[in-house]
Every structure is written in structure tokens, then in C-alpha cells.
Design a protein around this motif. Structure first.
Motif, mmCIF file in Angstrom:
data_model
loop_
_atom_site.group_PDB
_atom_site.id
_atom_site.type_symbol
_atom_site.label_atom_id
_atom_site.label_comp_id
_atom_site.label_asym_id
_atom_site.label_seq_id
_atom_site.Cartn_x
_atom_site.Cartn_y
_atom_site.Cartn_z
ATOM 1 N N ASN A 473 7.155 8.526 -11.737
ATOM 2 C CA ASN A 473 6.137 9.297 -10.378
ATOM 3 C C ASN A 473 5.096 8.288 -9.977
ATOM 4 N N SER A 474 4.786 7.643 -10.892
ATOM 5 C CA SER A 474 3.742 6.335 -10.618
ATOM 6 C C SER A 474 4.188 5.477 -9.268
ATOM 7 N N TYR A 475 5.300 5.384 -9.007
ATOM 8 C CA TYR A 475 5.601 4.967 -7.827
ATOM 9 C C TYR A 475 5.298 5.544 -6.466
ATOM 10 N N ILE A 476 5.079 6.758 -6.614
ATOM 11 C CA ILE A 476 4.808 7.650 -5.739
ATOM 12 C C ILE A 476 3.415 8.128 -5.670
ATOM 13 N N PHE A 477 2.848 8.881 -6.623
ATOM 14 C CA PHE A 477 1.553 9.550 -6.365
ATOM 15 C C PHE A 477 0.409 8.638 -5.990
ATOM 16 N N PRO A 478 0.086 7.303 -6.524
ATOM 17 C CA PRO A 478 -0.921 6.682 -6.150
ATOM 18 C C PRO A 478 -0.727 6.106 -4.770
ATOM 19 N N GLY A 479 0.310 5.884 -4.247
ATOM 20 C CA GLY A 479 0.368 5.347 -2.934
ATOM 21 C C GLY A 479 0.203 6.564 -1.982
ATOM 22 N N VAL A 480 0.657 7.580 -2.100
ATOM 23 C CA VAL A 480 0.547 9.034 -1.426
ATOM 24 C C VAL A 480 -1.275 9.256 -1.516
ATOM 25 N N ALA A 481 -1.818 8.892 -2.686
ATOM 26 C CA ALA A 481 -3.214 9.409 -2.726
ATOM 27 C C ALA A 481 -3.725 8.410 -2.009
ATOM 28 N N LEU A 482 -3.400 7.029 -1.906
ATOM 29 C CA LEU A 482 -4.101 6.211 -1.359
ATOM 30 C C LEU A 482 -4.062 6.227 0.187
ATOM 31 N N GLY A 483 -2.744 6.566 0.631
ATOM 32 C CA GLY A 483 -2.704 6.876 2.302
ATOM 33 C C GLY A 483 -3.635 8.216 2.812
ATOM 34 N N VAL A 484 -3.335 9.259 2.000
ATOM 35 C CA VAL A 484 -3.884 10.553 2.411
ATOM 36 C C VAL A 484 -5.557 10.244 2.534
ATOM 37 N N LEU A 485 -5.986 9.489 1.395
ATOM 38 C CA LEU A 485 -7.652 9.323 1.309
ATOM 39 C C LEU A 485 -7.883 8.413 2.585
ATOM 40 N N ALA A 500 7.345 8.996 1.969
ATOM 41 C CA ALA A 500 6.847 8.110 0.594
ATOM 42 C C ALA A 500 8.584 7.828 0.023
ATOM 43 N N ALA A 501 9.375 8.615 -0.128
ATOM 44 C CA ALA A 501 10.574 8.414 -0.569
ATOM 45 C C ALA A 501 11.427 7.292 0.265
ATOM 46 N N GLU A 502 11.628 7.475 1.409
ATOM 47 C CA GLU A 502 12.094 6.383 2.429
ATOM 48 C C GLU A 502 11.711 5.178 2.139
ATOM 49 N N ARG A 503 10.157 5.067 2.348
ATOM 50 C CA ARG A 503 9.512 3.848 2.155
ATOM 51 C C ARG A 503 9.940 3.292 1.004
ATOM 52 N N LEU A 504 9.874 3.675 -0.332
ATOM 53 C CA LEU A 504 9.980 3.377 -1.523
ATOM 54 C C LEU A 504 11.255 2.865 -1.670
ATOM 55 N N ALA A 505 12.523 3.490 -1.246
ATOM 56 C CA ALA A 505 14.165 3.247 -1.049
ATOM 57 C C ALA A 505 14.130 1.808 -0.358
ATOM 58 N N GLU A 506 13.413 1.679 0.696
ATOM 59 C CA GLU A 506 13.339 0.501 1.599
ATOM 60 C C GLU A 506 12.940 -0.673 0.749
ATOM 61 N N LEU A 507 12.173 -0.455 -0.257
ATOM 62 C CA LEU A 507 11.412 -1.585 -1.047
ATOM 63 C C LEU A 507 12.316 -2.282 -1.973
ATOM 64 N N VAL A 508 13.540 -1.327 -2.310
ATOM 65 C CA VAL A 508 14.456 -1.811 -3.181
ATOM 66 C C VAL A 508 15.402 -2.874 -2.774
ATOM 67 N N SER A 509 15.545 -4.002 -3.707
ATOM 68 C CA SER A 509 16.062 -5.175 -2.904
ATOM 69 C C SER A 509 17.558 -5.384 -3.279
ATOM 70 N N LYS A 510 18.459 -5.831 -2.868
ATOM 71 C CA LYS A 510 19.915 -6.170 -3.236
ATOM 72 C C LYS A 510 19.808 -6.608 -4.680
ATOM 73 N N SER A 527 1.965 -3.303 -4.772
ATOM 74 C CA SER A 527 2.540 -3.796 -3.396
ATOM 75 C C SER A 527 3.292 -2.536 -2.950
ATOM 76 N N CYS A 528 4.125 -1.857 -3.616
ATOM 77 C CA CYS A 528 4.690 -0.543 -3.576
ATOM 78 C C CYS A 528 3.731 0.352 -3.278
ATOM 79 N N SER A 529 2.623 0.693 -3.625
ATOM 80 C CA SER A 529 1.478 1.818 -3.296
ATOM 81 C C SER A 529 1.052 1.327 -1.906
ATOM 82 N N MET A 530 0.684 0.042 -1.775
ATOM 83 C CA MET A 530 -0.026 -0.132 -0.295
ATOM 84 C C MET A 530 0.980 0.149 0.652
ATOM 85 N N ALA A 531 2.488 -0.290 0.380
ATOM 86 C CA ALA A 531 3.366 -0.071 1.460
ATOM 87 C C ALA A 531 3.609 1.290 1.637
#
Length: 578
Positions: A473-485, A500-510, A527-531
Motif C-alpha cells: 500500500n505504500s505505493y499508494i497512500f503516501p502519494g494519495v495523501a500528498l495530492g489530497v493535501l 492512482a492505480a492507473e498512474r502507478l501501472a503506467e510507471l511500471v517499465s518493460k 518519485s511514484c508518490s510525486m507522480a
């Protein structure tokens, strides 16, 4: 993230506190150097220069050597390496956070992949089980049911006024460990350390809270060291009134846009409280929504390998609690975005609880409103193995905290049905994982796409090395909180977690996918959190949910400007002379 006070207010406050300078480079004039040396927010330890030591009146209170921050980090890591037990490492890091705040976060940031398991899962589970034994420093707030009627007055005792993020638990369902009562405080403390380490939310703006309403665990009630209320859990109207008073007291004390994250509440309360407060408070439940978001991100990434859409797959869940239902609901939303009707999407989502597959007319009953939402029209199916045979899922998701439930038979069945089965063993801690990474790859002959909730070491099968992704969950909740705040959102729609899920999936490389990982490396999680935060801020302004004005032109730069500075602040004004 500072509140938009007037300059006069800021100067008046700084004058009262004896502060010189601005922002993170504030200097305490009225505090003695010795106080600064012991204050975790201002201490630099051996990084105080000789000039600073003289000017602050602490010359002679430290050894002669002056260390660079990087040298301090290396020293801390050397001390950690000498400790054999993870719980001892956890205690050392918590103690460091109380001595030198910035050094603590620099140590975490120096190797996120190695440090995160020490301050959060899986070590935090053991820490919670022994929290009464290891409790040493005051961290966060314990608000008990005995405080009912004056919770606001209790919150006023917290010294920080600019609190932006609260993580709160009542300790009833800590990870997969059950009712730990007040010992559950390890979870809010750990979550908020990741708010700062992974998303740069200032530690002074974070407040961990445990609502102590008692515990039903006999061993805790009989433990002479137990730090909590020695009573059975409060329930019914008494509990509901207590929670309601708490929510309104938080808003009264810290403002309408103070984020309140619910953590590790029992299933029945978790869903009910989320439903009750989500539209009128800035709140979310990480066990339901954060878990859902990171799991859906993994699913979307896995489908890049299979070159299909989510709607083309049948999903089978082991578990129908907070995590499983949260994932199922977000999958439902994603499938509808892909063009399915709600009923078509539901037909692709199957769930197994302790009584078997959830069907509408099963004789064993036990259907709550949330489970009924995904009940299928089908004859009763009693076991997971039978469900795999009859449902023939493409995706198997474990979120029931049943260690080893995905046994050899189940995994081989999934491999027989699918050329590339998707196996998610999401339960925490590691002992509760439905299968290990090695078991998943071995019993599917290296053909599965695997993700877990706890970290697993790389696995070599048939001369190929797999690096299993951790759906943390650490891939998600810090970035969500940062964006919300940063956007100043007053509530958090469910769509935010799909964004958030769609953005994280986009960050997964080949390259990530090629080596078997459905998530970016943990080393890139900041970087994921900021994105994710950037995408959420964009979503907030586009949909009229942002209250921060004017709208920033460069949203990423705006977000970075709000984040915690890991560098030590100046300890004396630049113009100060002896």
C-alpha cells in the motif's frame, strides 16, 4: 505545507516562539543551545559545526569531530547491521526518530527497499504484538473511551496546531493479527513515518492516534505490562457516539481539510464508518481503498504482459473482508470504465469466504450487504479448490490472512487452466501470505504472474530469475495523501483510487515486467508518490474538488515546494556575529 497565514500572524508567532528565519530554516532564539541539541526537530547531533557549537552555547557538549550528514547515515546503518533481530532494528530506528528527526528520515531514504520492512510490514506486526513491552517514548495520542465528552480538549493538548494528516486505529484488526487494542499504535506511527519518508509530508503535520475502546483479547487484559484500557471493547451506540465526537473534534481542532486515514478497524466498522464519513470529511480507509488501488495497479500492469483488458478476465478472491471487497469494488469500477455494465462486471468477480463461494441463495448464509453485492447466481461451492475448478479464474487473489491457503493443488489447478495465471497473495504479515513466491513459481512451472503483500526474495526457477513485486500500500497512500493535501480536497471520491492505480501501472517499465515485477522498484517510490500526487491534483482541479487557489500552473513544481526538506536547517542566522 504551511497554512496561508498573514505575514503579521507569522511574525507574531515567530516572535512568541523566538524564531528567526523562514520556513525550514527557522532558528530558535529563545531556546538554549542545549535544548536545541536535545530537540528532535532541530538536533543535528555531530553535524553541528564548531562555529554553530560556539554560537549556540553547546561547545564542549559534543566530541570534537564534526560529521557530514552522509557520514551520520553510514554510522546509523553500521549500528543497524550489528543488530541481529528485526525488532531490535525497529526499536533503534524509532529511538533515532525521537533523537534526530531528519537523520531518521535520511536513514530511511538511503535505502528504502531495506528500511521500509523495518519500520512497517512485516516488522511492525511483531512490534505491535510487543508494543507494551517496547514502548519507551511518547508518540502520538491515545484517546480512550473514558475521554468521551471532551475529546476536543484532549486534542488541544497536542502541541502542533498545523496538523494536516491523522492516521487513526482502534486496534481491533491489526494486519492479520487480530485485536491488539492499544498495542495497535505501531500502525499509525509506522504509516505516518512513510507519509514523510515516501511523500515528503512534514512530520510536524502528522499525528498518529489510537482510539482505545478496550480489547477482547484475554492475554492483553491479563498482561501486567499492557498499556491500554483493561476493559472489554465498547460497542453499539457508545462506540458510534465516541467515533462521531472524535471526527468532529478533529475538524474543530485542525480544520475541514485535515486528512483522517482509518487504519485496521474491524470489517463491520470499517465499511460502516467509511460510508458514514466519506462524503462529509476528508477521509479514506487504507485497508479498503489503498489495498484496492495497489492491487488494481498490479492487475493493470499484469495485463500488459497478457495483452488483455481487465474486463476479459475472471477474478476469484479468497476472502471477503475489507481488502477483498475494496479490490472487488475498484475492479468493478475499472471494468465499467472499459465498457461493461455493472451486472456484466459483477459476473466476472467471484468471492470465497469462510463458508464457501458467495452465492445468493447458499444455505450457509452469512451474507452482509457488502458481500451480497458480489453474490453470484450459482449452486453452492464449498471449497477454494472446487471454486477454481468450476469458476476457472484467470486471476486468483488472496486477501484472507490464511497462510498457505494457495497450496500445491490450487496453484497447479491455476496453471492447468491458464497459460499465464495471475496469482496475488496479498495478506500481511509474511506468515499470513497465501503462498510464497517460490511456491507460486514452482507449482506453476514458472508461468505465473505473481505479486504479494509482504516482501519475498528473488526466486530462480528453471534457470530464470524472478523478482516478485510487492503490492505494498505504500505505493499508494503516501502519494494519495500528498495530492489530497496539496489540492486542499475536502473529501476523497472513490475515483481518486482508480486514478492512482492507473498512474502507478503506467510507471511500471518493460524491464520491470520482464523480470516478473508488477511494480516499480521500491527505490523509486518517492518519485511514484510525486507522480501519483500530480495526477490527483490534476484530477482535483479538473473536477472542482480543489480549494487551494490560485491553481498552480506547474503542479509538480508546486507539490515539490510543499515537501519536507531532508537537509538540516541553518542553526544560526547568516548574519550572526559573536
Amino acid at each position: 505545507m504551511s497554512k496561508p497565514d498573514s505575514k503579521l500572524d507569522k511574525y507574531a508567532q515567530r516572535d512568541r516562539l523566538g524564531l528567526w528565519g523562514t520556513g525550514d530554516n527557522e532558528v530558535v532564539g529563545s531556546l538554549s543551545g542545549f535544548t536545541r541539541l536535545l530537540d528532535k526537530r532541530y538536533s543535528k547531533g555531530l553535524a553541528f559545526t564548531h562555529e554553530e557549537r560556539q554560537q549556540l552555547g553547546i561547545h564542549g557538549m559534543l566530541p570534537y569531530v564534526v560529521r557530514e550528514p552522509s557520514e551520520q547515515v553510514e554510522h546509523c546503518r553500521a549500528l543497524l547491521a550489528r543488530l541481529e533481530q528485526d525488532l531490535d532494528k525497529y526499536m533503534y530506528l524509532i529511538s533515532l526518530s525521537e533523537r534526530n528527526e531528519r537523520l531518521f528520515y535520511n536513514v530511511l531514504s538511503s535505502d528504502i527497499a531495506s528500511m521500509m520492512p523495518l519500520v512497517y510490514t512485516p516488522t511492525v506486526g511483531l512490534a505491535c504484538q510487543r508494543y507494551s513491552l517496547i514502548h519507551q517514548n511518547a508518540k502520538g495520542m491515545f484517546i480512550s473511551i473514558k475521554d468521551k465528552g471532551h475529546i476536543y480538549d484532549v486534542l488541544k493538548n497536542w502541541p502542533e496546531t498545523d496538523v494536516r494528516a491523522i492516521v487513526v486505529t482502534d486496534g481491533e484488526r491489526i494486519l492479520g493479527l487480530g485485536d491488539l487494542g492499544a498495542n495497535g499504535m505501531g500502525i499509525p506511527v509506522g504509516k505516518l513515518s512513510l507519509y514523510t519518508a515516501l511523500a515528503g509530508i512534514k512530520p510536524s503535520q502528522c499525528l498518529p492516534i489510537t482510539l482505545d475502546v478496550g480489547t477482547n483479547t484475554e492475554s492483553l487484559l491479563e498482561d501486567p505490562l499492557y498499556i491500554g484500557l483493561r476493559e472489554r471493547r465498547a460497542t453499539g451506540d457508545l462506540y458510534d457516539e465516541f467515533i462521531d465526537e472524535f471526527m468532529h473534534a478533529c475538524v474543530r481542532r485542525f480544520g475541514q481539510n485535515c486528512l483522517i486515514q482509518f487504519e485496521d478497524f474491524a470489517n463491520a466498522n470499517a465499511f460502516r464508518l467509511l460510508s458514514k464519513y466519506r462524503d462529509s470529511f476528508c477521509t479514506f480507509n487504507d485497508d479498503i481503498q489503498g489495498t484496492a488501488s495497489v492491487a488494481v495497479a498490479g492487475l493493470l500492469a499484469s495485463l500488459k504482459i497478457k495483452k488483455t483488458q481487465l474486463k476479459d478476465n475472471t477474478l476469484l478472491f479468497l476472502g471477503a473482508g475489507e481488502a477483498a471487497l475494496g479490490i472487488a469494488n475498484l475492479c468493478l469500477m475499472a471494468m465499467k470504465v472499459e465498457g461493461l455494465t455493472e451486472e456484466e462486471a459483477k459476473a466476472r468477480i467471484w468471492m470465497v469466504d469462510s463458508r464457501g463461494v458467495i452465492t445468493r441463495d447458499r444455505p450457509k448464509g452469512g451474507l452482509t450487504e457488502h458481500k451480497l453485492h458480489f453474490a453470484q447466481l450459482h449452486e453452492p461451492i464449498d471449497t477454494l479448490a472446487e471454486a477454481v475448478r468450476k469458476v476457472r479464474p484467470n486471476v486468483l487473489i488472496g486477501a484472507a490472512a490464511q497462510g498457505g491457503a494457495f497450496n500445491q493443488e490450487i496453484l497447479e489447478l491455476m496453471a492447468d487452466i491458464n497459460e499465464t495465471p495471475i496469482i496475488f497473495a496479498l495478506s500481511n504479515p509474511t506468515s499470513k501470505a497465501e503462498c510464497t513466491a517460490e511456491e507460486a513459481y514452482t507449482y506453476t512451472k514458472g508461468r505465473c504472474i505473481f505479486a504479494s503483500g509482504s516482501p519475498f526474495a528473488p526466486v530462480t526457477y528453471n534457470n530464470k530469475k524472478f523478482y516478485p513485486g510487492q503490492g505494498n500500500n505504500s505505493y499508494i497512500f503516501p502519494g494519495v495523501a500528498l495530492g489530497v493535501l496539496c489540492a486542499g480536497m475536502l473529501n476523497i471520491p472513490e475515483q481518486v483510487f482508480l486514478v492512482a492505480a492507473e498512474r502507478l501501472a503506467e510507471l511500471v517499465s518493460k524491464d520491470d515486467l520482464a523480470k516478473g515485477s508488477l511494480y516499480p522498484p521500491l527505490s523509486s517510490i518517492v518519485s511514484c508518490s510525486m507522480a501519483i500526487a500530480e495526477r490527483i491534483v490534476e484530477y482535483a482541479y479538473k473536477n472542482g474538488l480543489a480549494t487551494v487557489r490560485p491553481e498552480p500552473v506547474n503542479k509538480l513544481a508546486f507539490i515539490k515546494a510543499q515537501m519536507y526538506d531532508l537537509d538540516y536547517p541553518r542553526s544560526v542566522p547568516a548574519t550572526y556575529k559573536m
